[in-house]
Motif scaffolding. Sequence first.
Motif, PDB file in Angstrom:
ATOM      1  N   VAL A  39       0.807  -1.224   0.000  1.00  0.00           N
ATOM      2  CA  VAL A  39       0.000   0.000   0.000  1.00  0.00           C
ATOM      3  C   VAL A  39       0.840   1.273   0.000  1.00  0.00           C
ATOM      4  O   VAL A  39       0.297   2.367  -0.119  1.00  0.00           O
ATOM      5  CB  VAL A  39      -0.982   0.019   1.189  1.00  0.00           C
ATOM      6  CG1 VAL A  39      -1.999  -1.096   1.072  1.00  0.00           C
ATOM      7  CG2 VAL A  39      -0.243  -0.016   2.516  1.00  0.00           C
ATOM      8  N   GLY A  40       2.143   1.149   0.165  1.00  0.00           N
ATOM      9  CA  GLY A  40       3.013   2.317   0.151  1.00  0.00           C
ATOM     10  C   GLY A  40       3.216   2.929   1.527  1.00  0.00           C
ATOM     11  O   GLY A  40       2.552   2.576   2.503  1.00  0.00           O
ATOM     12  N   ARG A  79       7.482  -5.521   4.863  1.00  0.00           N
ATOM     13  CA  ARG A  79       8.499  -6.502   4.475  1.00  0.00           C
ATOM     14  C   ARG A  79       9.542  -5.893   3.534  1.00  0.00           C
ATOM     15  O   ARG A  79      10.696  -6.309   3.534  1.00  0.00           O
ATOM     16  CB  ARG A  79       7.854  -7.711   3.787  1.00  0.00           C
ATOM     17  CG  ARG A  79       7.211  -8.687   4.734  1.00  0.00           C
ATOM     18  CD  ARG A  79       6.836  -9.991   4.026  1.00  0.00           C
ATOM     19  NE  ARG A  79       5.852  -9.802   2.973  1.00  0.00           N
ATOM     20  CZ  ARG A  79       4.532  -9.795   3.155  1.00  0.00           C
ATOM     21  NH1 ARG A  79       4.046  -9.964   4.360  1.00  0.00           N
ATOM     22  NH2 ARG A  79       3.712  -9.625   2.128  1.00  0.00           N
ATOM     23  N   ASP A  80       9.125  -4.921   2.742  1.00  0.00           N
ATOM     24  CA  ASP A  80       9.999  -4.386   1.696  1.00  0.00           C
ATOM     25  C   ASP A  80      10.539  -2.986   1.950  1.00  0.00           C
ATOM     26  O   ASP A  80      11.407  -2.536   1.215  1.00  0.00           O
ATOM     27  CB  ASP A  80       9.263  -4.383   0.352  1.00  0.00           C
ATOM     28  CG  ASP A  80       8.964  -5.785  -0.144  1.00  0.00           C
ATOM     29  OD1 ASP A  80       9.746  -6.702   0.157  1.00  0.00           O
ATOM     30  OD2 ASP A  80       7.939  -5.973  -0.823  1.00  0.00           O
ATOM     31  N   CYS A  81      10.038  -2.283   2.946  1.00  0.00           N
ATOM     32  CA  CYS A  81      10.449  -0.893   3.170  1.00  0.00           C
ATOM     33  C   CYS A  81      11.166  -0.772   4.515  1.00  0.00           C
ATOM     34  O   CYS A  81      10.516  -0.738   5.565  1.00  0.00           O
ATOM     35  CB  CYS A  81       9.237   0.038   3.118  1.00  0.00           C
ATOM     36  SG  CYS A  81       9.659   1.779   3.355  1.00  0.00           S
ATOM     37  N   PRO A 129      12.752   1.769   6.003  1.00  0.00           N
ATOM     38  CA  PRO A 129      12.405   2.907   6.855  1.00  0.00           C
ATOM     39  C   PRO A 129      11.071   2.723   7.587  1.00  0.00           C
ATOM     40  O   PRO A 129      10.963   3.046   8.777  1.00  0.00           O
ATOM     41  CB  PRO A 129      12.350   4.093   5.881  1.00  0.00           C
ATOM     42  CG  PRO A 129      13.264   3.703   4.770  1.00  0.00           C
ATOM     43  CD  PRO A 129      13.058   2.213   4.629  1.00  0.00           C
ATOM     44  N   CYS A 130      10.064   2.205   6.917  1.00  0.00           N
ATOM     45  CA  CYS A 130       8.771   1.976   7.579  1.00  0.00           C
ATOM     46  C   CYS A 130       8.884   0.847   8.607  1.00  0.00           C
ATOM     47  O   CYS A 130       8.259   0.906   9.673  1.00  0.00           O
ATOM     48  CB  CYS A 130       7.683   1.688   6.554  1.00  0.00           C
ATOM     49  SG  CYS A 130       7.158   3.164   5.636  1.00  0.00           S
ATOM     50  N   ALA A 131       9.680  -0.174   8.311  1.00  0.00           N
ATOM     51  CA  ALA A 131       9.900  -1.257   9.275  1.00  0.00           C
ATOM     52  C   ALA A 131      10.602  -0.720  10.521  1.00  0.00           C
ATOM     53  O   ALA A 131      10.303  -1.151  11.639  1.00  0.00           O
ATOM     54  CB  ALA A 131      10.706  -2.378   8.636  1.00  0.00           C
ATOM     55  N   GLU A 132      11.507   0.238  10.337  1.00  0.00           N
ATOM     56  CA  GLU A 132      12.169   0.876  11.487  1.00  0.00           C
ATOM     57  C   GLU A 132      11.162   1.679  12.300  1.00  0.00           C
ATOM     58  O   GLU A 132      11.214   1.667  13.538  1.00  0.00           O
ATOM     59  CB  GLU A 132      13.302   1.772  11.017  1.00  0.00           C
ATOM     60  CG  GLU A 132      14.509   1.012  10.507  1.00  0.00           C
ATOM     61  CD  GLU A 132      15.587   1.934   9.965  1.00  0.00           C
ATOM     62  OE1 GLU A 132      15.587   3.140  10.291  1.00  0.00           O
ATOM     63  OE2 GLU A 132      16.435   1.432   9.205  1.00  0.00           O
TER      64      GLU A 132
END
Length: 84
Positions: free
Chosen positions: A22-23, A56-58, A60-63
């Motif tokens: 979803v971004g 799973r792929d980003c 910065p967002c996972a952080e």
Amino acid sequence: MPDPAPDKDALARLLATDPADVGCAETLALLDVYVDALLAGGSVERTYPGIAAHLRDCAPCAEDLAGLLAAVRAERDADPGRGR
């Protein structure tokens, strides 16, 4: 003069992006809801598949997810009666 050809690694990453992703904007807008569901033991992969795919792929967002989880857990540890 730099080569105007696209970075092949960047292009490969873009093309490999999960179509359910979803971004960043939507993920960050719902991150608190996602964390609440995660801490409640809900199936976030099933309930929020687009956010799960994005995380799973980003990196910065996972952080951001890791930081928010740490903050919520610390708050709950400091006041065990709150939020349960």
